[in-house]
Design a protein around this motif. Sequence first.
Motif, PDB file in Angstrom:
ATOM      1  N   ASN A  92     -47.754 -28.050 -50.209  1.00  0.00           N
ATOM      2  CA  ASN A  92     -46.685 -28.996 -49.554  1.00  0.00           C
ATOM      3  C   ASN A  92     -46.661 -30.234 -50.342  1.00  0.00           C
ATOM      4  OD1 ASN A  92     -46.498 -27.270 -47.278  1.00  0.00           O
ATOM      5  ND2 ASN A  92     -48.071 -28.124 -46.423  1.00  0.00           N
ATOM      6  N   ARG A  93     -45.421 -30.558 -50.214  1.00  0.00           N
ATOM      7  CA  ARG A  93     -45.189 -31.956 -51.425  1.00  0.00           C
ATOM      8  C   ARG A  93     -43.831 -32.461 -50.744  1.00  0.00           C
ATOM      9  NH1 ARG A  93     -44.447 -31.489 -57.229  1.00  0.00           N
ATOM     10  NH2 ARG A  93     -43.728 -33.519 -57.083  1.00  0.00           N
ATOM     11  N   THR A  94     -43.588 -33.916 -50.804  1.00  0.00           N
ATOM     12  CA  THR A  94     -42.236 -34.427 -50.394  1.00  0.00           C
ATOM     13  C   THR A  94     -42.019 -35.601 -51.437  1.00  0.00           C
ATOM     14  OG1 THR A  94     -43.611 -34.484 -48.088  1.00  0.00           O
ATOM     15  CG2 THR A  94     -41.820 -36.347 -48.466  1.00  0.00           C
ATOM     16  N   ASP A  95     -40.696 -35.459 -51.649  1.00  0.00           N
ATOM     17  CA  ASP A  95     -40.053 -36.331 -52.889  1.00  0.00           C
ATOM     18  C   ASP A  95     -38.771 -36.758 -52.367  1.00  0.00           C
ATOM     19  OD1 ASP A  95     -42.124 -36.163 -55.174  1.00  0.00           O
ATOM     20  OD2 ASP A  95     -41.699 -34.245 -54.540  1.00  0.00           O
ATOM     21  N   TYR A  96     -38.758 -38.322 -52.273  1.00  0.00           N
ATOM     22  CA  TYR A  96     -37.413 -38.701 -51.948  1.00  0.00           C
ATOM     23  C   TYR A  96     -36.587 -39.194 -53.032  1.00  0.00           C
ATOM     24  CZ  TYR A  96     -33.960 -41.881 -49.469  1.00  0.00           C
ATOM     25  OH  TYR A  96     -32.754 -42.305 -49.312  1.00  0.00           O
ATOM     26  N   ASN A  97     -35.434 -38.869 -53.221  1.00  0.00           N
ATOM     27  CA  ASN A  97     -34.710 -39.391 -54.230  1.00  0.00           C
ATOM     28  C   ASN A  97     -33.519 -40.449 -53.583  1.00  0.00           C
ATOM     29  OD1 ASN A  97     -32.596 -39.739 -55.993  1.00  0.00           O
ATOM     30  ND2 ASN A  97     -32.864 -37.770 -56.854  1.00  0.00           N
ATOM     31  N   PRO A  98     -33.807 -41.984 -53.951  1.00  0.00           N
ATOM     32  CA  PRO A  98     -32.941 -42.745 -52.978  1.00  0.00           C
ATOM     33  C   PRO A  98     -31.387 -42.791 -53.927  1.00  0.00           C
ATOM     34  CG  PRO A  98     -34.232 -43.645 -54.735  1.00  0.00           C
ATOM     35  CD  PRO A  98     -34.740 -42.414 -54.778  1.00  0.00           C
ATOM     36  N   ASP A  99     -31.249 -42.239 -55.032  1.00  0.00           N
ATOM     37  CA  ASP A  99     -29.876 -42.185 -55.548  1.00  0.00           C
ATOM     38  C   ASP A  99     -28.894 -41.241 -54.949  1.00  0.00           C
ATOM     39  OD1 ASP A  99     -30.574 -44.065 -57.716  1.00  0.00           O
ATOM     40  OD2 ASP A  99     -31.390 -42.475 -58.934  1.00  0.00           O
ATOM     41  N   THR A 100     -29.579 -39.966 -54.526  1.00  0.00           N
ATOM     42  CA  THR A 100     -28.808 -39.046 -53.815  1.00  0.00           C
ATOM     43  C   THR A 100     -29.212 -39.036 -52.215  1.00  0.00           C
ATOM     44  OG1 THR A 100     -30.299 -37.068 -54.151  1.00  0.00           O
ATOM     45  CG2 THR A 100     -28.888 -37.566 -55.950  1.00  0.00           C
ATOM     46  N   ARG A 101     -29.973 -39.860 -52.023  1.00  0.00           N
ATOM     47  CA  ARG A 101     -30.416 -39.877 -50.577  1.00  0.00           C
ATOM     48  C   ARG A 101     -30.740 -38.680 -49.843  1.00  0.00           C
ATOM     49  NH1 ARG A 101     -30.023 -44.659 -48.037  1.00  0.00           N
ATOM     50  NH2 ARG A 101     -29.928 -43.641 -45.828  1.00  0.00           N
ATOM     51  N   GLU A 102     -31.681 -37.926 -50.771  1.00  0.00           N
ATOM     52  CA  GLU A 102     -32.127 -36.585 -50.355  1.00  0.00           C
ATOM     53  C   GLU A 102     -33.467 -36.697 -50.068  1.00  0.00           C
ATOM     54  OE1 GLU A 102     -28.849 -33.617 -52.307  1.00  0.00           O
ATOM     55  OE2 GLU A 102     -30.547 -34.071 -53.228  1.00  0.00           O
ATOM     56  N   LEU A 103     -34.185 -36.134 -49.150  1.00  0.00           N
ATOM     57  CA  LEU A 103     -35.727 -35.898 -48.902  1.00  0.00           C
ATOM     58  C   LEU A 103     -36.106 -34.437 -49.177  1.00  0.00           C
ATOM     59  CD1 LEU A 103     -38.295 -37.408 -48.048  1.00  0.00           C
ATOM     60  CD2 LEU A 103     -37.669 -36.514 -45.689  1.00  0.00           C
ATOM     61  N   HIS A 104     -36.568 -34.189 -50.401  1.00  0.00           N
ATOM     62  CA  HIS A 104     -37.093 -32.928 -50.662  1.00  0.00           C
ATOM     63  C   HIS A 104     -38.557 -32.593 -50.177  1.00  0.00           C
ATOM     64  CE1 HIS A 104     -33.805 -32.407 -53.700  1.00  0.00           C
ATOM     65  NE2 HIS A 104     -33.840 -33.912 -53.734  1.00  0.00           N
ATOM     66  N   MET A 105     -38.417 -31.413 -49.417  1.00  0.00           N
ATOM     67  CA  MET A 105     -39.682 -31.131 -48.686  1.00  0.00           C
ATOM     68  C   MET A 105     -40.183 -29.854 -49.404  1.00  0.00           C
ATOM     69  SD  MET A 105     -40.148 -33.509 -46.599  1.00  0.00           S
ATOM     70  CE  MET A 105     -41.352 -32.984 -45.723  1.00  0.00           C
ATOM     71  N   GLY A 106     -41.191 -29.804 -50.100  1.00  0.00           N
ATOM     72  CA  GLY A 106     -41.803 -28.506 -50.432  1.00  0.00           C
ATOM     73  C   GLY A 106     -42.605 -27.871 -49.397  1.00  0.00           C
ATOM     74  N   LEU A 107     -42.623 -26.510 -48.952  1.00  0.00           N
ATOM     75  CA  LEU A 107     -43.042 -26.013 -47.968  1.00  0.00           C
ATOM     76  C   LEU A 107     -43.973 -24.826 -48.421  1.00  0.00           C
ATOM     77  CD1 LEU A 107     -40.565 -26.465 -45.110  1.00  0.00           C
ATOM     78  CD2 LEU A 107     -42.458 -27.563 -45.425  1.00  0.00           C
ATOM     79  N   VAL A 108     -45.054 -24.325 -48.222  1.00  0.00           N
ATOM     80  CA  VAL A 108     -45.703 -23.397 -48.425  1.00  0.00           C
ATOM     81  C   VAL A 108     -45.141 -22.044 -47.541  1.00  0.00           C
ATOM     82  CG1 VAL A 108     -47.790 -24.569 -48.984  1.00  0.00           C
ATOM     83  CG2 VAL A 108     -47.569 -23.535 -46.651  1.00  0.00           C
ATOM     84  N   GLN A 109     -45.385 -20.942 -48.105  1.00  0.00           N
ATOM     85  CA  GLN A 109     -44.661 -19.784 -47.467  1.00  0.00           C
ATOM     86  C   GLN A 109     -45.129 -19.683 -46.070  1.00  0.00           C
ATOM     87  OE1 GLN A 109     -42.288 -17.765 -49.448  1.00  0.00           O
ATOM     88  NE2 GLN A 109     -42.096 -16.754 -47.243  1.00  0.00           N
ATOM     89  N   GLY A 110     -44.674 -19.569 -44.991  1.00  0.00           N
ATOM     90  CA  GLY A 110     -44.828 -19.284 -43.741  1.00  0.00           C
ATOM     91  C   GLY A 110     -44.924 -20.579 -43.113  1.00  0.00           C
ATOM     92  N   ALA A 111     -44.506 -21.814 -43.463  1.00  0.00           N
ATOM     93  CA  ALA A 111     -44.640 -23.090 -42.845  1.00  0.00           C
ATOM     94  C   ALA A 111     -43.753 -23.050 -41.556  1.00  0.00           C
ATOM     95  CB  ALA A 111     -44.162 -24.189 -43.829  1.00  0.00           C
ATOM     96  N   THR A 112     -44.339 -23.841 -40.624  1.00  0.00           N
ATOM     97  CA  THR A 112     -43.438 -23.614 -39.307  1.00  0.00           C
ATOM     98  C   THR A 112     -42.546 -24.893 -39.227  1.00  0.00           C
ATOM     99  OG1 THR A 112     -45.120 -25.020 -38.021  1.00  0.00           O
ATOM    100  CG2 THR A 112     -45.531 -22.374 -38.158  1.00  0.00           C
ATOM    101  N   GLU A 113     -41.716 -25.020 -38.351  1.00  0.00           N
ATOM    102  CA  GLU A 113     -40.664 -26.103 -38.026  1.00  0.00           C
ATOM    103  C   GLU A 113     -41.680 -27.036 -37.654  1.00  0.00           C
ATOM    104  OE1 GLU A 113     -36.808 -25.593 -35.933  1.00  0.00           O
ATOM    105  OE2 GLU A 113     -37.902 -27.024 -34.400  1.00  0.00           O
ATOM    106  N   LEU A 114     -42.625 -26.937 -36.814  1.00  0.00           N
ATOM    107  CA  LEU A 114     -43.519 -27.961 -36.336  1.00  0.00           C
ATOM    108  C   LEU A 114     -44.038 -28.854 -37.394  1.00  0.00           C
ATOM    109  CD1 LEU A 114     -44.860 -29.621 -34.013  1.00  0.00           C
ATOM    110  CD2 LEU A 114     -46.500 -27.801 -34.081  1.00  0.00           C
ATOM    111  N   LEU A 115     -44.775 -27.743 -38.544  1.00  0.00           N
ATOM    112  CA  LEU A 115     -45.259 -28.502 -39.647  1.00  0.00           C
ATOM    113  C   LEU A 115     -44.071 -29.510 -40.555  1.00  0.00           C
ATOM    114  CD1 LEU A 115     -47.494 -29.033 -41.892  1.00  0.00           C
ATOM    115  CD2 LEU A 115     -46.638 -26.978 -43.039  1.00  0.00           C
ATOM    116  N   LEU A 116     -42.937 -28.870 -40.624  1.00  0.00           N
ATOM    117  CA  LEU A 116     -42.015 -29.701 -41.251  1.00  0.00           C
ATOM    118  C   LEU A 116     -41.472 -31.101 -40.403  1.00  0.00           C
ATOM    119  CD1 LEU A 116     -39.506 -30.078 -42.966  1.00  0.00           C
ATOM    120  CD2 LEU A 116     -38.349 -28.589 -41.551  1.00  0.00           C
ATOM    121  N   LYS A 117     -41.531 -30.986 -39.173  1.00  0.00           N
ATOM    122  CA  LYS A 117     -41.085 -32.159 -38.377  1.00  0.00           C
ATOM    123  C   LYS A 117     -42.307 -33.194 -38.451  1.00  0.00           C
ATOM    124  CE  LYS A 117     -39.690 -31.588 -34.380  1.00  0.00           C
ATOM    125  NZ  LYS A 117     -39.390 -30.623 -32.621  1.00  0.00           N
TER     126      LYS A 117
END
Length: 288
Positions: A148-173
């Motif tokens: 799991n990792r999180t990277d924010y790109n302020p230039d594109t205003r995109e929040l990139h969320m790396g999720l392990v296989q089988g991650a749940t919506e609750l984990l993402l939230k």
Amino acid sequence: MPEHHAAAPLDSPSAASAHTAPHGLLTPPVPLRAPTPVAPPPADPLPRRQLLVGGYVLEYALRRSSRRSIGFMVDDDGLRVTAPRRVSLADIDDAIRAKQHWILSKLEERRERRAARLQKPPMEWVDGAQVPYLGADIKLRLYTATRNRTDYNPDTRELHMGLVQGATELLLKERVKSWMQQQAKILFVQRLDLYAARLGVEYSAFALSSAGSRWGSCTAQRVIRLNWKLIHFSLPLIDYVVAHELAHILEMNHSPRFWAEVGRIYPAYDEARELLRKRAQELPTLFN
């Protein structure tokens, strides 16, 4: 919103160097002092009383304090009354009756807001979903990663969320919430220090809150709590709440003297207060 652009997988070394660190957007130009940790207040349900007011049975929570006057607050939990320890229950009931028009109108306003929020469909947590952040939307970009990792790109205003296989919506939230809370803590301390210097006051400690509808609080010990969900709103609205709570260090009430202190460092407080109410109604259902 900017369109998604092709990029190498974000868990690769080359891609990691191409993205801004998660806190890059809010890193201030000068070092900021770390906020003093504050333990959350212990759970202590307030006693509730009932009173016949204008043909309605009004239930309210009563808290005794060292304040010098009776105070009223209406939120999604109903009416909360704070009264000096020396004031009798009969005097409290009389004060509620004298204020009944304001109280009943605020309770009805809260009921309508809550009903409007419940009617909104919950957000779909999928790739490309829009999340309100600092007064505008940022786009979620989801991808499968070995960790799991999180990277924010302020230039594109995109929040990139790396999720392990089988991650749940609750984990993402929970991970999006955690990232926003981290950003809120950095930004709020910065704004508190800025406006405290302008007002000529010092606060003793700061902590984030997760209150249902209360945006901030300030205790007699100068402990300030700010709702992390303010990070959804634009900086001027955040600044209004910051100025509001800091002004309570000088005036623990909402008297004309209090609003004069707010206006000294935030002249447009009236407009900001109304806009904050409007924007709060417009927020999608995100974190239940």
